[in-house]
Design a protein around this motif. Structure first.
Motif, PDB file in Angstrom:
ATOM      1  N   SER A 185     -92.291  21.295 -61.434  1.00  0.00           N
ATOM      2  CA  SER A 185     -93.292  20.561 -62.205  1.00  0.00           C
ATOM      3  C   SER A 185     -92.604  19.400 -62.917  1.00  0.00           C
ATOM      4  CB  SER A 185     -93.924  21.510 -63.216  1.00  0.00           C
ATOM      5  OG  SER A 185     -94.813  20.823 -64.046  1.00  0.00           O
ATOM      6  N   PRO A 186     -93.316  18.266 -63.059  1.00  0.00           N
ATOM      7  CA  PRO A 186     -92.726  17.154 -63.799  1.00  0.00           C
ATOM      8  C   PRO A 186     -92.523  17.512 -65.268  1.00  0.00           C
ATOM      9  CG  PRO A 186     -94.847  16.518 -62.827  1.00  0.00           C
ATOM     10  CD  PRO A 186     -94.628  17.969 -62.540  1.00  0.00           C
ATOM     11  N   LEU A 187     -91.489  16.974 -65.842  1.00  0.00           N
ATOM     12  CA  LEU A 187     -91.132  17.257 -67.218  1.00  0.00           C
ATOM     13  C   LEU A 187     -91.225  15.974 -68.034  1.00  0.00           C
ATOM     14  CD1 LEU A 187     -89.827  19.271 -69.235  1.00  0.00           C
ATOM     15  CD2 LEU A 187     -87.630  18.526 -68.341  1.00  0.00           C
ATOM     16  N   PRO A 188     -92.026  15.975 -69.093  1.00  0.00           N
ATOM     17  CA  PRO A 188     -92.106  14.774 -69.932  1.00  0.00           C
ATOM     18  C   PRO A 188     -90.727  14.417 -70.501  1.00  0.00           C
ATOM     19  CG  PRO A 188     -93.844  16.316 -70.521  1.00  0.00           C
ATOM     20  CD  PRO A 188     -92.922  17.027 -69.573  1.00  0.00           C
ATOM     21  N   HIS A 189     -90.376  13.162 -70.397  1.00  0.00           N
ATOM     22  CA  HIS A 189     -89.072  12.640 -70.820  1.00  0.00           C
ATOM     23  C   HIS A 189     -88.731  13.057 -72.251  1.00  0.00           C
ATOM     24  CE1 HIS A 189     -85.795   9.697 -70.776  1.00  0.00           C
ATOM     25  NE2 HIS A 189     -86.188   9.328 -71.975  1.00  0.00           N
ATOM     26  N   GLY A 190     -89.654  12.852 -73.171  1.00  0.00           N
ATOM     27  CA  GLY A 190     -89.395  13.128 -74.578  1.00  0.00           C
ATOM     28  C   GLY A 190     -89.172  14.598 -74.882  1.00  0.00           C
TER      29      GLY A 190
END
Length: 97
Positions: free
Chosen positions: A37-42
């Motif tokens: 799953s994509p992970l938010p950068h922040g």
């Protein structure tokens, strides 16, 4: 056992146990592959900063501008404690089944 860490923070520590000094970008890729799953950068960097503040992760630089992260001995101890806690609970539950 440390109770002040989130599951995500433990995931970061687990990934770092298998990597030597790694950039945040590489760590993000490893985490995304493990959860598919994509992970938010922040989210990653906030949690890395927390782990650094707790002395569980060291933060350095690779080329003077790219941050590098590595697990500390205290971070490894936190993982060992967590694994021991999980073993005790799983073994107790499975033994009573």
């Amino acid at each position: 056992m440390r109770t002040d860490l989130t599951s995500f923070q433990y995931n970061i520590l687990v990934i770092l146990t298998s990597l030597d000094e790694v950039s945040g970008r590489h760590l993000k890729q490893e985490l995304e592959e493990s959860v598919e799953s994509p992970l938010p950068h922040g989210r990653l960097y906030r949690n890395l900063d927390t782990l650094v503040d707790k002395h569980l992760v060291d933060k350095g630089t690779i080329d003077g501008r790219t941050n590098a992260y590595a697990i500390t001995e205290q971070g490894e101890d936190a993982i060992r404690e967590r694994l021991q806690w999980e073993r005790e609970h799983v073994e107790t539950e499975l033994a009573s089944s």
